[in-house]
Enzyme design. Structure first.
Site, mmCIF file in Angstrom:
data_model
loop_
_atom_site.group_PDB
_atom_site.id
_atom_site.type_symbol
_atom_site.label_atom_id
_atom_site.label_comp_id
_atom_site.label_asym_id
_atom_site.label_seq_id
_atom_site.Cartn_x
_atom_site.Cartn_y
_atom_site.Cartn_z
ATOM 1 C CB SER A 153 -4.118 2.362 17.188
ATOM 2 O OG SER A 153 -3.672 1.933 18.461
ATOM 3 C CE LYS B 34 -2.447 1.880 13.229
ATOM 4 N NZ LYS B 34 -3.265 1.305 12.128
ATOM 5 C CB VAL C 109 -1.021 0.047 1.176
ATOM 6 C CG1 VAL C 109 -2.062 -1.042 1.023
ATOM 7 C CG2 VAL C 109 -0.313 -0.021 2.521
ATOM 8 C CE1 TYR D 142 0.646 0.296 14.468
ATOM 9 C CE2 TYR D 142 -0.239 1.044 16.583
ATOM 10 C CZ TYR D 142 -0.343 0.259 15.447
ATOM 11 O OH TYR D 142 -1.442 -0.557 15.286
#
Lengths: 247, 77
Positions: A142, A159, A64, A155
């Site tokens: 998340s 998110k 992706v 991360y």
């Protein structure tokens, strides 16, 4: 069935939460494109589970993070199914480390897959969704994107970025009946969390009012709700599915 | 009227939901035909598809009136 006649692509659906989402959307009637980056066997397994239950599934490979690959994949799906109604941006990776030890390559890899991947995929589905004057984009964020997490600056940034992306797209596309929402899972039992030490797990559970980890199916049912006709007046929202951990 | 004009007119009528007689060469997409920014983006996408063109952003920004679209396409055919 609620999603009869719809076509959904779920990125990163060879395993884990993505697989559960693909299966649930199929159970509600949608034809599914099972996207994977590397694990063809696992993607075929997801597709096999769907077809065994009487659904339609097509495993499609694309990283992706790579716009060209994403565009080729969407073309392949449109050729096969003739339409594309639902995009679930689920593909995600982790490269955890405390910031002084967080390498630039770890930062880039996580941002490229988790955030840029959503941009690549959303952009590639614009044409069919705008033409159809209907669409559902559901971004898997998340709780870490809301609360932050030590060791996951990359991360968490990706998110949290997905949430801003979700809200902006919701504003851009609302006039075309395309809704854009995010689902923010808490601690869910997958390969990603299996590796944690028992002590870490029990510490984590102390902050969860429902006193257990979530199941991938419980994320999938929130996603399927947002994909359905019944959620047509919900856009730009973040649904937190975390057993009450963040409130 | 040119063949290009007729094809463009058809696209504009469909995309913007206006009457064919409103689509005049001097009509402005925003002021006369009620297009918003997303309408313009969709219109550009539809024109690219119909005429097999790539219309770069810097060109798209300059196109404000129906006649300018016709001219742009005719110059590139």
């Amino acid at each position: 069935m609620e999603l009869e006649g719809r076509v959904a692509i779920v990125t990163g659906s060879s395993r884990g939460i993505g697989r559960a989402i693909a299966i649930e959307l199929s159970r509600r009637g949608a034809a599914i494109a099972v996207n994977y980056a590397g694990n063809a066997a696992a993607a075929q397994e997801t597709a096999a589970v769907i077809t065994a239950a009487g659904g339609r599934a097509l495993a499609v490979r694309a990283d992706v993070a790579d716009q060209e690959q994403v565009e080729a994949m969407m073309k392949q799906i449109l050729n096969e199914y003739g339409r594309l109604d639902i995009l679930v941006n689920n593909a995600g990776i982790t490269r955890d480390n405390l910031l002084p030890r967080l390498r630039e390559s770890d930062w880039d890899a996580v941002l490229n897959v988790n955030l840029k991947g959503a941009y690549n995929c959303a952009k590639a589905v614009m044409r069919p969704m705008l033409k159809a004057r209907w669409g559902r984009i559901i971004n898997i964020s998340s709780v870490v994107g809301l609360t932050g997490n030590a060791g996951q600056a990359n991360y968490a940034a990706a998110k949290a970025g997905l949430i801003g992306f979700t809200k902006s797209l919701a504003r851009e596309l609302g006039s075309r009946s395309i809704t854009v929402n995010a689902v923010a899972p808490g601690y869910i039992m997958t390969d990603m969390t299996d590796g944690l030490a028992e002590e870490t797990k029990s510490k984590m559970l102390a902050g969860v009012p429902l006193n257990r980890f979530g199941k991938p199916e419980e994320i999938a049912s929130a996603v399927a709700f947002l994909a359905g006709e019944g959620a047509g007046y919900i856009t730009g929202q973040v649904i937190v599915v975390d057993g009450g951990m963040t409130m | 009227m040119s063949a290009v004009f007729n094809r463009v007119k058809e696209i504009i009528v469909e995309q913007l939901g206006v009457e064919p007689e409103e689509v005049k060469l001097e009509a402005s997409f925003v002021d006369d035909l009620g297009a918003d920014s997303l309408d313009i983006v969709e219109l550009i996408m539809a024109l690219e598809e119909e005429f097999d063109l790539q219309i770069p952003d810097e060109d798209a920004e300059k196109i404000r009136k129906v006649g300018e679209v016709i001219k742009y396409i005719e110059e590139r055919k």
